[in-house]
Design an enzyme around this catalytic site. Structure first.
Site, PDB file in Angstrom:
ATOM      1  N   TYR A 141      54.844   3.799 -22.874  1.00 12.01           N
ATOM      2  CA  TYR A 141      56.074   4.736 -23.830  1.00 12.01           C
ATOM      3  C   TYR A 141      57.170   3.452 -23.902  1.00 12.01           C
ATOM      4  CZ  TYR A 141      53.437   8.617 -22.384  1.00 12.01           C
ATOM      5  OH  TYR A 141      52.386   9.525 -22.067  1.00 12.01           O
ATOM      6  N   LYS A 191      42.529   2.221 -14.896  1.00  9.80           N
ATOM      7  CA  LYS A 191      41.638   2.086 -15.863  1.00  9.80           C
ATOM      8  C   LYS A 191      41.115   0.573 -15.760  1.00  9.80           C
ATOM      9  CE  LYS A 191      38.546   3.868 -18.929  1.00  9.80           C
ATOM     10  NZ  LYS A 191      37.467   4.644 -18.608  1.00  9.80           N
ATOM     11  N   ASP A 223      39.708   8.622 -15.932  1.00 13.90           N
ATOM     12  CA  ASP A 223      38.695   9.541 -16.208  1.00 13.90           C
ATOM     13  C   ASP A 223      38.198  10.402 -15.125  1.00 13.90           C
ATOM     14  OD1 ASP A 223      37.663   7.182 -15.915  1.00 13.90           O
ATOM     15  OD2 ASP A 223      36.324   7.006 -17.694  1.00 13.90           O
ATOM     16  N   ASP A 247      51.585  11.091 -16.997  1.00 14.60           N
ATOM     17  CA  ASP A 247      52.230  12.083 -17.691  1.00 14.60           C
ATOM     18  C   ASP A 247      51.079  13.267 -17.983  1.00 14.60           C
ATOM     19  OD1 ASP A 247      53.646  13.380 -19.600  1.00 14.60           O
ATOM     20  OD2 ASP A 247      53.714  12.067 -21.085  1.00 14.60           O
ATOM     21  N   ASP A 251      50.282  17.221 -15.877  1.00 13.39           N
ATOM     22  CA  ASP A 251      50.069  18.377 -16.819  1.00 13.39           C
ATOM     23  C   ASP A 251      48.820  19.043 -16.462  1.00 13.39           C
ATOM     24  OD1 ASP A 251      52.620  18.025 -18.122  1.00 13.39           O
ATOM     25  OD2 ASP A 251      51.879  18.666 -20.033  1.00 13.39           O
TER      26      ASP A 251
END
Ligand code: NAD
Length: 370
Positions: A141, A191, A223, A247, A251
Site C-alpha cells: 500500500y 507467503k 492461503d 487487511d 475482514d
C-alpha cells in the site's frame, strides 16, 4: 481526567457512527466524571470537497495536538474516478504514515448473543477469541513505484511490496508482547513459498521469538490461514501479518462475529496519539439511512479509553452496555434475526447510552421505543 479527542467523521456512514461514539463517550464522561473535549476535523472525500486535499494540514495538526484520534470511515463512488492523489483513501494512508500508526490491532471474539448472525456454524465459532495484528505503514500500500506505464508499446502496471527489516521487527515484537498477556501463541502469516519479502518476514519472526521463550510461534501461509479462519478459528490467539494480508484476513474474520459493523480496531503509534476506527468502510449503500451498525465505532471508543487513557473500568462499562443491549435482542439490520424488528442507528446508540448511564435510564428508553 481531561482529554482532547480529535474526531474525523469522514464519509458515508462515518459521520453517523462517529456521532454515536461521541454520544457514548459523553455518557462515560458524565458517569465517571471525566472531561472529553472533541475537536472535529476533515478527512477523505469530505475534506477533498471542502479543501481540495484528502488530508488537510489543519487535520494533521489537530490530530498531533490531541490525546487520541477517532476516525469514522472514508471513501465513496463519487470519488472513485479521481486521480490517486485526490482519492479519499489517500487521506487514510497519509494519516497512518504521518502519525506513524505502525500497528493495527483487530480483536475478534465470539459473542453468544450474535451466534445466529454469523454465517459460520455455532460449534465452529464458539469460543473464538483472537487478535489480528496488522502492519499498517509498509508493504504494497505504500511501496514505490506504484504506477501504470507503457512498456514496449504495451500497457503495464507495477505496485511494490517494500519493507525495512526494522519495520518487520517492530510489528513482530508488538505481537509477541501482546501474546504474553493472552494465551501466549503467535501465528505469523506470510507467503514464504513465493515471496522474498515473506521469507525475510519469517526470518525476523524467528529472531524475535528467541526473546520470548514463553510464547509459542507458528508460521502459516496466508492461503491456509484464510481457510483455517473459517475451518477452525479457535486455534488462533495472536495472528501477525503484513499490511495487505492483514487487511483481507481481518475482514474475513469479521464474519465470525456476523458483520463488519461489529469490529473495532486500534492503530498504535510509537511517537504520537493512537487512532481508533471501526474496521468497516464508508458503506455508501446504506449511508444516510440510519441503518448503520454503530457498535464497531463505539467499541473502538472503548479501545481508546483502555489503551490511550488507561480507563479500564470506563471501557468495560461501554463493552458491558453493548453486550447488554445485544443480549436484549436489539440489532441493526446487518445482524438482525429473521422475522425480528431491526433497530435504527440512533436507537441503538440511545440504548447503549442508557445502559452506560444506568438501569433507570434503560427502562425509560424501553418505554420510548416500545
Ligand atoms: P464497506 O466496509 O464500506 O462495506 C461492505 C459491506 O458491509 C456493505 O454492504 C456495507 O453496507 C456493510 N457494512 C459496512 N459497515 C457496516 C456497518 N457499520 N453497519 C452495517 N453494515 C455495514 O466496504 P466497501 O463497500 O468495500 O467500501 C466502501 C467504501 O469504503 C470504499 O470507498 C472503500 O475504499 C472505503 N473503505 C474505507 C475504509 C476506511 O475508511 N477505513 C475501509 C474499507 C473500505
Amino acid at each position: 481526567m481531561k482529554k482532547k479527542i480529535t474526531v474525523l467523521p469522514g464519509d458515508g456512514i462515518g459521520p453517523e457512527v462517529s456521532r454515536g461514539a461521541v454520544e457514548i463517550l459523553k455518557a462515560v464522561g458524565e458517569r465517571f466524571n471525566h472531561q472529553f473535549d472533541f475537536i472535529y476535523s476533515l478527512i477523505g472525500g469530505a475534506a477533498i470537497e471542502q479543501t481540495g486535499s484528502p488530508l488537510p494540514d489543519k487535520t494533521l495538526n489537530d490530530c498531533k495536538q490531541s490525546d487520541a484520534v477517532l476516525l469514522g470511515a472514508v471513501g465513496g463512488p463519487q470519488w472513485d474516478q479521481n486521480p490517486p492523489e485526490l482519492r479519499p483513501e489517500k487521506g487514510l494512508l497519509q494519516i497512518r504514515k504521518e502519525l506513524e500508526l505502525y500497528a493495527n490491532l483487530r480483536p475478534v471474539s465470539f459473542n453468544p448473543s450474535l451466534i445466529e448472525s454469523s454465517p459460520i456454524k455455532e460449534n465452529i465459532i464458539t469460543g473464538v477469541d483472537l487478535l489480528i495484528v496488522r502492519e499498517l505503514t509498509g508493504g504494497l500500500y505504500f511501496g514505490k513505484p506504484s504506477a501504470r506505464t507503457i512498456d514496449r508499446g504495451e500497457e503495464s502496471v507495477v505496485d511494490t511490496l517494500y519493507y525495512k527489516r526494522k519495520e518487520m521487527k517492530r510489528i513482530l515484537v508488538t505481537a509477541f508482547e501482546l501474546a504474553k498477556n493472552r494465551r501466549s501463541k503467535v501465528t505469523s502469516v506470510d507467503k514464504a513459498n513465493v515471496l522474498e519479502s515473506s521469507r525475510m518476514w519469517r526470518e525476523v519472526a524467528e529472531e524475535v521469538a528467541r526473546d520470548f521463550p514463553n510464547v509459542q510461534l507458528e508460521h502459516m501461509l496466508v492461503d491456509n490461514a484464510a481457510m483455517q479462519l473459517i475451518k477452525n478459528p479457535t486455534q488462533f490467539d495472536v495472528i501477525v501479518t503484513e499490511n495487505m494480508f492483514g487487511d483481507i484476513l481481518s475482514d474475513e474474520a469479521s464474519m465470525l462475529t456476523g458483520s463488519l459493523g461489529m469490529l473495532p480496531s486500534a492503530s498504535l503509534s510509537t511517537t504520537g496519539p493512537c487512532l481508533y476506527e471501526p474496521i468497516h468502510g464508508s458503506a455508501p449503500d446504506i449511508a444516510g439511512q440510519n441503518k448503520a451498525n454503530p457498535v464497531a465505532m463505539i467499541l473502538s471508543a472503548a479501545m481508546m479509553l483502555r489503551n490511550s487513557f488507561q480507563m479500564d473500568e470506563e471501557a468495560k462499562a461501554i463493552e458491558n452496555a453493548v453486550n447488554q443491549v445485544l443480549a436484549a435482542g436489539h440489532r441493526t439490520p446487518d445482524v438482525v434475526q429473521e422475522g425480528k424488528r431491526a433497530v435504527k442507528t440512533e436507537e441503538m446508540v440511545e440504548r447503549i447510552k442508557a445502559a452506560v448511564l444506568d438501569h433507570a435510564a434503560i427502562s425509560n428508553i424501553m418505554s420510548i421505543y416500545a
